[in-house]
Design an enzyme around this catalytic site. Structure first.
Site, short mmCIF file in Angstrom:
data_model
loop_
_atom_site.label_atom_id
_atom_site.label_comp_id
_atom_site.label_asym_id
_atom_site.label_seq_id
_atom_site.Cartn_x
_atom_site.Cartn_y
_atom_site.Cartn_z
N GLU A 46 -5.08 7.51 -2.99
CA GLU A 46 -5.07 6.76 -1.73
C GLU A 46 -5.12 7.77 -0.58
OE1 GLU A 46 -1.14 5.24 -0.89
OE2 GLU A 46 -1.88 3.74 0.52
N ASN A 106 -6.65 0.28 5.07
CA ASN A 106 -6.37 1.33 4.07
C ASN A 106 -7.34 1.02 2.93
OD1 ASN A 106 -5.35 3.07 2.15
ND2 ASN A 106 -3.21 2.63 2.63
N LYS A 123 -6.69 -2.42 1.08
CA LYS A 123 -5.35 -2.61 0.54
C LYS A 123 -4.73 -3.94 1.00
CE LYS A 123 -0.94 -0.09 0.18
NZ LYS A 123 -0.31 1.21 0.57
N GLU A 142 2.90 1.30 7.52
CA GLU A 142 1.55 0.83 7.20
C GLU A 142 1.24 -0.49 7.89
OE1 GLU A 142 1.82 2.26 2.69
OE2 GLU A 142 -0.13 1.49 3.24
N CYS A 168 -1.99 1.76 -4.19
CA CYS A 168 -0.57 2.08 -4.07
C CYS A 168 0.38 0.91 -4.31
CB CYS A 168 -0.30 2.72 -2.72
SG CYS A 168 1.19 3.70 -2.77
N ASN A 193 0.29 7.04 -2.50
CA ASN A 193 1.10 8.01 -1.75
C ASN A 193 2.50 7.39 -1.72
OD1 ASN A 193 -0.86 9.60 0.88
ND2 ASN A 193 -1.64 8.74 -0.99
N1 ING Z 1 3.82 3.61 -0.81
C1 ING Z 1 4.89 3.16 -1.58
C2 ING Z 1 4.51 2.45 -2.87
O1 ING Z 1 4.46 1.24 -3.00
C3 ING Z 1 7.16 2.39 -1.69
C4 ING Z 1 5.92 2.36 -0.83
C5 ING Z 1 7.87 3.58 -1.90
C6 ING Z 1 7.56 1.23 -2.33
C7 ING Z 1 9.00 3.60 -2.73
C8 ING Z 1 8.70 1.24 -3.18
C9 ING Z 1 9.42 2.41 -3.37
O2 ING Z 1 4.32 3.19 -3.82
C10 ING Z 1 2.67 3.01 -0.41
N2 ING Z 1 1.82 3.76 0.31
O3 ING Z 1 2.41 1.85 -0.68
#
Ligand code: ING
Length: 308
Positions: A46, A106, A123, A142, A168, A193
């Protein structure tokens, strides 16, 4: 059916000071290595071209437009498209897209070995929040900088295989996988990410985050009898850590290859798509076993409504 050598090109941290050209050079180095290893389809993460800028709050959102691409391919990425065509290699990568209408997404694309963009995805599930949240030690904005995607989860034929993409956070939602499974997808690629810091006000453990990542891919691939690649941009970006865990999963939900580090790293596996057939004809024979008359809430209701 088809066999494909597939590769996942993990990208280590991209610092704010790094140019698109420097990042593309790193991507091309991994593409060279992939070609040497016989890879026919290569997947990148991503937001491969830039740092994960949604970690930062700015009042005027247009300040972030410098992280977006207004056309694809463009001068910075054309060398990557040219190299892939030279290698007759299909590939996919994610980037931040600014449309001529001024919409921010995204986005990720699948490019054929002939250099054609055969599928674009925007996304769907945007995690985090849109306004500065003082209760969070780390922002995840985001929802501030992107619109929810308007493509849905489509599947397209590329290199004799039905391919689909998500990005993601999408990987955490079973609906993502099943909508593509119902289109007969053979290979799902999902770049990510994933900050390891406490993005939800709770201390997120890296090990737990890596487990949830692997669980999402293994469950999605198994329950839809397909191959999957999860590709991380990871390591540290200007002091902010993101998890690695890049992996390739087969239709039995088993991990076929996994990255060891948190830098630029290629992993490869042979996908033999005949291996998807047995589960599709038996345990996950959707036509024979699904009972859609009982699934209505999944698409008619957004949040939880408890029985009164
Ligand atoms: N990042 C994360 C993901 O879903 C996140 C957001 C981080 C969710 C940690 C839950 C725990 O992997 C993105 N960019 O969506």
């Amino acid at each position: 059916m088809t066999k494909l050598m597939i590769g996942a090109a993990q990208i280590g941290g991209i610092q704010k000071a790094e140019t698109r050209e420097e990042v593309v050079a790193r991507m091309m180095k991994l593409m060279d290595e992939a070609h040497e290893k016989g890879v026919e389809f290569l997947a990148y993460p991503e937001m491969t071209l830039t740092t994960f800028f949604p970690r930062e709050y700015v009042e005027d959102r247009s300040e972030m437009d410098s992280w977006f691409e207004t056309e694809m391919p463009n001068a910075a990425t054309q060398p990557l498209f040219d190299l892939a065509q030279k290698y007759k290699m299909g590939f996919t990568f994610g980037y931040s897209e600014l449309t001529p209408e001024g919409e921010h997404y995204n986005t990720s694309i699948i490019v054929s070995p002939e250099g054609e963009i055969v599928l674009k995805y925007r996304k769907t599930h945007l995690p985090g929040h849109a306004e500065y949240d003082e209760n969070r030690a780390y922002q995840h904005l985001e929802k501030r900088y992107f619109l929810p995607g308007n493509t849905g989860f489509q599947v397209a034929e590329n290199q004799g295989v039905l391919m689909g993409m998500a990005i993601c956070n999408d990987r955490r939602w079973p609906e993502t996988w099943r909508v593509m499974g119902l289109q007969g997808v053979d290979l799902v690629t999902i770049g990510y990410n994933t900050p390891s810091q406490n993005t939800h006000g709770k201390e997120v453990q890296i090990e737990q985050n890596l487990y949830h990542n692997e669980l999402s891919f293994c469950a999605g691939a198994y329950q839809n009898a397909c191959y999957a690649m999860g590709i991380a941009k990871c390591g540290t970006e200007d002091g902010n850590h993101m998890i690695g865990g890049t992996l390739i999963v087969g239709p039995e939900g088993t991990v076929l290859a996994k990255a060891e580090g948190e830098g630029d790293e290629l992993i490869v596996a042979e996908a033999d798509f005949d291996k998807c057939a047995f589960n599709r004809q038996n345990v996950f024979n959707f036509a024979a076993h699904r009972r859609i008359e009982h699934y209505g809430l999944i698409s008619s209701q957004t949040g939880v409504v408890k029985p009164s």
